[in-house]
Design an enzyme around this catalytic site. Sequence first.
Site, PDB file in Angstrom:
ATOM      1  N   PHE A  14       0.511  -1.011   0.575  1.00 20.39           N
ATOM      2  CA  PHE A  14       0.245   0.578  -0.543  1.00 20.39           C
ATOM      3  C   PHE A  14       1.075   0.940  -0.237  1.00 20.39           C
ATOM      4  O   PHE A  14       0.917   2.194  -0.180  1.00 20.39           O
ATOM      5  CB  PHE A  14      -1.347  -0.384   1.101  1.00 20.39           C
ATOM      6  CG  PHE A  14      -2.215  -1.024   0.980  1.00 20.39           C
ATOM      7  CD1 PHE A  14      -3.231  -0.276   0.603  1.00 20.39           C
ATOM      8  CD2 PHE A  14      -2.181  -2.182   1.538  1.00 20.39           C
ATOM      9  CE1 PHE A  14      -4.482  -1.169  -0.752  1.00 20.39           C
ATOM     10  CE2 PHE A  14      -3.609  -2.882   1.326  1.00 20.39           C
ATOM     11  CZ  PHE A  14      -4.421  -2.637   0.375  1.00 20.39           C
ATOM     12  N   GLU A  15       2.062   0.905   0.532  1.00 14.02           N
ATOM     13  CA  GLU A  15       2.783   2.147   0.165  1.00 14.02           C
ATOM     14  C   GLU A  15       3.425   2.389  -0.882  1.00 14.02           C
ATOM     15  O   GLU A  15       3.510   3.584  -0.777  1.00 14.02           O
ATOM     16  CB  GLU A  15       3.970   2.375   1.222  1.00 14.02           C
ATOM     17  CG  GLU A  15       3.440   1.544   2.749  1.00 14.02           C
ATOM     18  CD  GLU A  15       2.719   3.983   3.747  1.00 14.02           C
ATOM     19  OE1 GLU A  15       3.307   4.913   2.617  1.00 14.02           O
ATOM     20  OE2 GLU A  15       2.359   3.924   3.832  1.00 14.02           O
TER      21      GLU A  15
END
Length: 144
Positions: A14-15
């Site tokens: 997700f980052e």
Amino acid sequence: MKTNAAGIRLIQQFEGLRLAAYQDMVGVWTIGYGHTGPEVKKGLTITQQQADQLLAADLETFETGIGKAVTVPLSANQFSALVSFSYNLGLGNLRSSTLLRLLNQGDYAGAAAQFPRWDRAGGQPVAGLLRRRQAEQVLFQQGA
């Protein structure tokens, strides 16, 4: 406790990985796997190895914070979901959250239900944040 492999994968997924500094959706200078701090400025670039080192150091910070904030037993997946949540939102948001209050009261299901409520950036709902919160919720609800 340490973040397990599932938690690290969730954070990395997700980052994303950016080796050049960029401003996130609310204007915070960011690099690597979502690393922020006073040293992150326009024009900064890092290597993959440096990104991995920053992630490891950041994880230690959040692992320590979770260890201090949570007063009930956690599975490895619950702990790792909370690290991901805090990594993205900050320990201050976790400490002041209904999620943590319910968890520390032993209401694991109530705490799990709180994850999707944290889907906003700059006051606006963000589909990517909702997907992340849902993935954290699933990890939190899994055994082990």
